[in-house]
Motif scaffolding. Structure first.
Motif, PDB file in Angstrom:
ATOM      1  N   ASN A 123     -36.496 -11.357   3.026  1.00  0.00           N
ATOM      2  CA  ASN A 123     -36.130 -12.510   2.199  1.00  0.00           C
ATOM      3  C   ASN A 123     -36.726 -13.811   2.711  1.00  0.00           C
ATOM      4  OD1 ASN A 123     -34.509 -11.320   0.119  1.00  0.00           O
ATOM      5  ND2 ASN A 123     -32.878 -11.022   1.618  1.00  0.00           N
ATOM      6  N   ASN A 124     -37.155 -13.832   3.965  1.00  0.00           N
ATOM      7  CA  ASN A 124     -37.724 -15.052   4.538  1.00  0.00           C
ATOM      8  C   ASN A 124     -39.234 -15.003   4.665  1.00  0.00           C
ATOM      9  OD1 ASN A 124     -35.510 -17.035   5.378  1.00  0.00           O
ATOM     10  ND2 ASN A 124     -34.709 -15.080   6.113  1.00  0.00           N
ATOM     11  N   TYR A 125     -39.839 -13.896   4.227  1.00  0.00           N
ATOM     12  CA  TYR A 125     -41.299 -13.813   4.268  1.00  0.00           C
ATOM     13  C   TYR A 125     -41.902 -14.844   3.305  1.00  0.00           C
ATOM     14  CZ  TYR A 125     -46.033 -11.977   4.273  1.00  0.00           C
ATOM     15  OH  TYR A 125     -47.392 -11.843   4.417  1.00  0.00           O
ATOM     16  N   GLY A 126     -42.833 -15.607   3.801  1.00  0.00           N
ATOM     17  CA  GLY A 126     -43.444 -16.664   2.997  1.00  0.00           C
ATOM     18  C   GLY A 126     -42.666 -17.961   2.997  1.00  0.00           C
ATOM     19  N   LYS A 127     -41.484 -17.952   3.581  1.00  0.00           N
ATOM     20  CA  LYS A 127     -40.643 -19.155   3.637  1.00  0.00           C
ATOM     21  C   LYS A 127     -40.538 -19.685   5.064  1.00  0.00           C
ATOM     22  CE  LYS A 127     -37.799 -17.303  -0.124  1.00  0.00           C
ATOM     23  NZ  LYS A 127     -36.452 -16.803  -0.493  1.00  0.00           N
ATOM     24  N   ASP A 128     -40.447 -18.782   6.014  1.00  0.00           N
ATOM     25  CA  ASP A 128     -40.338 -19.158   7.426  1.00  0.00           C
ATOM     26  C   ASP A 128     -41.657 -18.810   8.119  1.00  0.00           C
ATOM     27  OD1 ASP A 128     -39.772 -18.291  10.369  1.00  0.00           O
ATOM     28  OD2 ASP A 128     -38.027 -19.515   9.833  1.00  0.00           O
ATOM     29  N   GLU A 129     -42.286 -19.808   8.736  1.00  0.00           N
ATOM     30  CA  GLU A 129     -43.619 -19.620   9.312  1.00  0.00           C
ATOM     31  C   GLU A 129     -43.620 -18.567  10.422  1.00  0.00           C
ATOM     32  OE1 GLU A 129     -47.111 -22.258  11.565  1.00  0.00           O
ATOM     33  OE2 GLU A 129     -45.345 -23.247  10.700  1.00  0.00           O
TER      34      GLU A 129
ATOM     35  N   MET B   3     -31.145   1.314   2.038  1.00  0.00           N
ATOM     36  CA  MET B   3     -32.506   1.263   2.561  1.00  0.00           C
ATOM     37  C   MET B   3     -33.526   1.456   1.444  1.00  0.00           C
ATOM     38  SD  MET B   3     -32.056   3.289   6.188  1.00  0.00           S
ATOM     39  CE  MET B   3     -33.773   3.130   6.678  1.00  0.00           C
ATOM     40  N   ARG B   4     -33.256   2.428   0.574  1.00  0.00           N
ATOM     41  CA  ARG B   4     -34.195   2.690  -0.532  1.00  0.00           C
ATOM     42  C   ARG B   4     -34.211   1.526  -1.518  1.00  0.00           C
ATOM     43  NH1 ARG B   4     -32.252   8.283   0.220  1.00  0.00           N
ATOM     44  NH2 ARG B   4     -34.029   9.516   0.955  1.00  0.00           N
ATOM     45  N   GLU B   5     -33.045   0.943  -1.783  1.00  0.00           N
ATOM     46  CA  GLU B   5     -32.988  -0.209  -2.694  1.00  0.00           C
ATOM     47  C   GLU B   5     -33.766  -1.393  -2.137  1.00  0.00           C
ATOM     48  OE1 GLU B   5     -28.825  -0.866  -3.176  1.00  0.00           O
ATOM     49  OE2 GLU B   5     -28.580   0.719  -4.683  1.00  0.00           O
ATOM     50  N   LEU B   6     -33.675  -1.615  -0.831  1.00  0.00           N
ATOM     51  CA  LEU B   6     -34.398  -2.727  -0.220  1.00  0.00           C
ATOM     52  C   LEU B   6     -35.896  -2.493  -0.287  1.00  0.00           C
ATOM     53  CD1 LEU B   6     -34.036  -5.409   1.307  1.00  0.00           C
ATOM     54  CD2 LEU B   6     -34.066  -4.093   3.442  1.00  0.00           C
ATOM     55  N   ALA B   7     -36.345  -1.276  -0.030  1.00  0.00           N
ATOM     56  CA  ALA B   7     -37.772  -0.968  -0.099  1.00  0.00           C
ATOM     57  C   ALA B   7     -38.301  -1.102  -1.525  1.00  0.00           C
ATOM     58  CB  ALA B   7     -38.024   0.436   0.442  1.00  0.00           C
TER      59      ALA B   7
END
Length: 202
Positions: free
Chosen positions: A131-137, A58-62
């Motif tokens: 990972n899909n932010y800005g890629k998937d509307e 969780m910390r690595e992802l943040a």
């Protein structure tokens, strides 16, 4: 526990014993035992997320997405383990008043300690969204408009017992005079407690 279902064939696979199978037969459920283990299973598969490995992920992802996420300790267990939440939002900074104007959505998992697959499912929502932010509307709009909270492990004390060899432990954990006991976290919320008539008094 329900291990699997096949609605087309009308079959449900459950983990139980012969005595409880007879109880089900009284309600016109027909069944048979597929396998009767001679000894209990070993501890949970170490490839699943335990309290320590989950917190690290969780910390690595943040850290990878600091502009869209934040890890926050939302509480501590009886045994002192942190219960962590991961916020996914375009307003992740604590105290940002703009976050108060957006609705919030909560995903949580592992109330029952032995349900070790549920933290995997809840956690996986995180990298999928980020990972899909800005890629998937649709997902981009979702993150822009909502505060999405992920709490993959509500019961880290119970989970720790499962990964320590008590693979069928369900409750949280409290020790007194060398005896371990606990409360079924999933059945003890204050709101409408026992309204389903399926809650245990234990």
């Amino acid at each position: 526990d329900v291990a699997g279902t096949n609605w087309k064939s009308g079959e449900i696979e459950i983990i139980t014993n012969k005595a409880r199978l007879k109880i089900l037969e009284q309600f016109n459920f027909n069944g048979h035992i597929l396998e009767s283990p001679k000894q209990s299973l070993a501890a949970a598969d170490k490839r699943y997320l335990n309290p320590s490995s989950l917190n690290q992920k969780m910390r690595e992802l943040a850290q990878k997405f600091p502009h869209l996420s934040r890890v926050q300790e939302i509480g501590k267990t009886i045994q002192g383990r942190p219960i962590l939440g991961l916020l996914i939002s375009t307003t992740p900074v604590a105290g940002d008043q703009r976050a108060e104007e957006k609705p919030s959505l909560l995903f949580d998992g592992e109330h029952h300690a032995r349900e070790v697959m549920t933290p995997e499912i809840v956690f996986d929502i995180g990298p999928f969204l980020l990972n899909n932010y800005g890629k998937d509307e649709f997902l981009t709009h979702f993150i822009n408009s909502w505060n999405i909270w992920l709490v993959p492990m509500v019961n880290p004390d119970g989970s720790n017992l499962v990964f320590s060899g008590k693979n069928m432990w369900r409750k949280n954990a409290r020790e007194s005079n060398g005896t371990m006991f606990g409360v079924d976290v999933n059945r003890n919320y204050a709101y409408n407690w026992n309204k389903c008539q399926g809650s245990s008094s234990m």
